[in-house]
Design an enzyme around this catalytic site. Structure first.
Site, mmCIF file in Angstrom:
data_model
loop_
_atom_site.group_PDB
_atom_site.id
_atom_site.type_symbol
_atom_site.label_atom_id
_atom_site.label_comp_id
_atom_site.label_asym_id
_atom_site.label_seq_id
_atom_site.Cartn_x
_atom_site.Cartn_y
_atom_site.Cartn_z
ATOM 1 N N THR A 189 91.355 3.597 -21.834
ATOM 2 C CA THR A 189 91.058 4.444 -22.997
ATOM 3 C C THR A 189 90.177 3.715 -24.007
ATOM 4 O O THR A 189 89.360 4.309 -24.688
ATOM 5 C CB THR A 189 92.362 4.876 -23.703
ATOM 6 O OG1 THR A 189 93.197 3.745 -23.799
ATOM 7 C CG2 THR A 189 93.052 5.985 -22.957
ATOM 8 N N GLU A 241 86.800 -11.479 -20.368
ATOM 9 C CA GLU A 241 85.965 -11.260 -21.552
ATOM 10 C C GLU A 241 86.631 -10.148 -22.344
ATOM 11 O O GLU A 241 86.756 -9.017 -21.857
ATOM 12 C CB GLU A 241 84.539 -10.876 -21.151
ATOM 13 C CG GLU A 241 83.658 -10.656 -22.389
ATOM 14 C CD GLU A 241 82.191 -10.427 -22.057
ATOM 15 O OE1 GLU A 241 81.679 -11.024 -21.080
ATOM 16 O OE2 GLU A 241 81.557 -9.645 -22.787
ATOM 17 N N HIS A 275 73.096 -7.117 -16.561
ATOM 18 C CA HIS A 275 73.956 -6.123 -15.923
ATOM 19 C C HIS A 275 73.070 -5.259 -15.036
ATOM 20 O O HIS A 275 72.253 -4.485 -15.546
ATOM 21 C CB HIS A 275 74.622 -5.273 -17.019
ATOM 22 C CG HIS A 275 75.607 -4.274 -16.495
ATOM 23 N ND1 HIS A 275 76.266 -3.393 -17.314
ATOM 24 C CD2 HIS A 275 76.046 -3.999 -15.241
ATOM 25 C CE1 HIS A 275 77.081 -2.632 -16.610
ATOM 26 N NE2 HIS A 275 76.956 -2.973 -15.338
HETATM 27 N N1 PXP Z 1 79.758 -8.002 -22.661
HETATM 28 C C1 PXP Z 1 79.743 -7.018 -21.740
HETATM 29 C C2 PXP Z 1 80.730 -7.055 -20.622
HETATM 30 C C3 PXP Z 1 78.799 -5.991 -21.832
HETATM 31 O O1 PXP Z 1 78.787 -5.024 -20.899
HETATM 32 C C4 PXP Z 1 77.867 -6.011 -22.882
HETATM 33 C C5 PXP Z 1 76.824 -4.955 -22.983
HETATM 34 O O2 PXP Z 1 77.379 -3.776 -23.335
HETATM 35 C C6 PXP Z 1 77.927 -7.043 -23.808
HETATM 36 C C7 PXP Z 1 78.900 -8.030 -23.679
HETATM 37 C C8 PXP Z 1 76.963 -7.146 -24.943
HETATM 38 O O3 PXP Z 1 77.208 -6.165 -25.873
HETATM 39 P P1 PXP Z 1 76.162 -5.898 -27.020
HETATM 40 O O4 PXP Z 1 74.899 -5.463 -26.360
HETATM 41 O O5 PXP Z 1 76.802 -4.848 -27.840
HETATM 42 O O6 PXP Z 1 75.980 -7.204 -27.753
#
Ligand code: PXP
Length: 248
Positions: free
Chosen positions: A109, A159, A51
């Site tokens: 929310t 997702e 990201h």
């Molecule tokens: N999916 C998305 C869209 C995310 O932004 C993130 C990170 O926050 C994750 C999955 C992975 O989440 P985590 O780090 O809690 O496993």
């Protein structure tokens, strides 16, 4: 087909930035996100997720370029719904772009992307990503209106945000799981690929096995946390083995 494991390596960059954000050219800069991506591949990751946030708090533009160049797995670029991030995605050309909320107006929310409230701008972003050959995922709550709007906009994937499921216990948790089950079914019925992510952990995985039609889990934080004690490759391999217990 078995459930795929997308490994989010953002928090390797979080750790690097905690020490080196102001000294990116220092003689020693660690940990390396490229090494992290290579370890994820060795551990059995099916794709790599990063990201690049607008505030560049963890992943930097150059990280995305290096990973794109060096890692031979599909890249899932999470991005804000902005023209600048769309320009960047069109430069990097990942296999997938997952549009996530960053600013307050874009967030529901529950915490997923507010697709229904941002139809016009999402249409432009999705159109540009599609023109560049990038498949689009929208990170949304398991809310029927958001799921339907995602399908209407022509996204290939959604997702489902599992954060509320991960943060609750008891009846609330049971209710969140039911929402995920219904949401996944609806997405599937509308022809969308349904993925899930946020807060997924070895200890809450089994509940998610009751959600049918999932194609991929995206997991980050717990893998980086677990890596402190058993190493990143082993943490990914352990999760990969655990997700193999899913059957659609
Ligand atoms: N999916 C998305 C869209 C995310 O932004 C993130 C990170 O926050 C994750 C999955 C992975 O989440 P985590 O780090 O809690 O496993």
């Amino acid at each position: 087909m078995s459930l795929l494991l997308g490994v989010n390596i953002d928090h390797i960059a979080t750790l690097r930035q905690a020490r080196y954000a102001l000294n990116p050219e220092a003689p020693i800069v660690e940990p390396s996100v490229l090494e992290g991506a290579r370890e994820a591949v060795a551990g059995g990751a099916d794709s790599i997720t990063i990201h690049v946030r607008e505030d560049r708090r963890h992943m930097q533009d150059e990280d995305a370029r290096v990973i794109r160049r060096e890692i031979d797995l599909p890249l899932n670029l999470e991005m804000a719904n902005t023209s600048a991030m769309t320009d960047f995605a069109c430069e990097i050309r990942p296999e997938f772009a997952c549009i996530v909320p960053e600013s307050r107006e874009e967030i529901t929310t529950e915490g997923g992307l507010d697709v229904t409230g941002n139809l016009d701008s999402l249409k432009v972003t999705i159109g540009r990503l599609h023109e560049a050959g990038i498949k689009v995922s929208l990170f949304i709550d398991p809310d029927p209106a958001q799921i339907k709007a995602s399908a209407e906009l022509g996204a290939e994937m959604i997702e489902l945000h599992t954060g509320a499921y991960a943060l609750t216990t008891g009846e609330e948790n049971t209710a969140e799981l039911a929402r995920l089950r219904n949401g996944s079914q609806l997405g599937h019925d509308l022809g969308l690929q349904v993925n899930a992510g946020h807060g997924i952990h070895l200890d809450n995985l089994e509940g998610l096995f009751t959600v049918k039609h999932l194609a991929e889990f995206n997991i980050g934080h717990t893998l980086v946390a677990r890596a402190l004690f058993i190493g990143f490759r082993a943490a990914v391999a352990e999760m990969k083995e655990a997700v193999a217990g899913y059957s659609a």
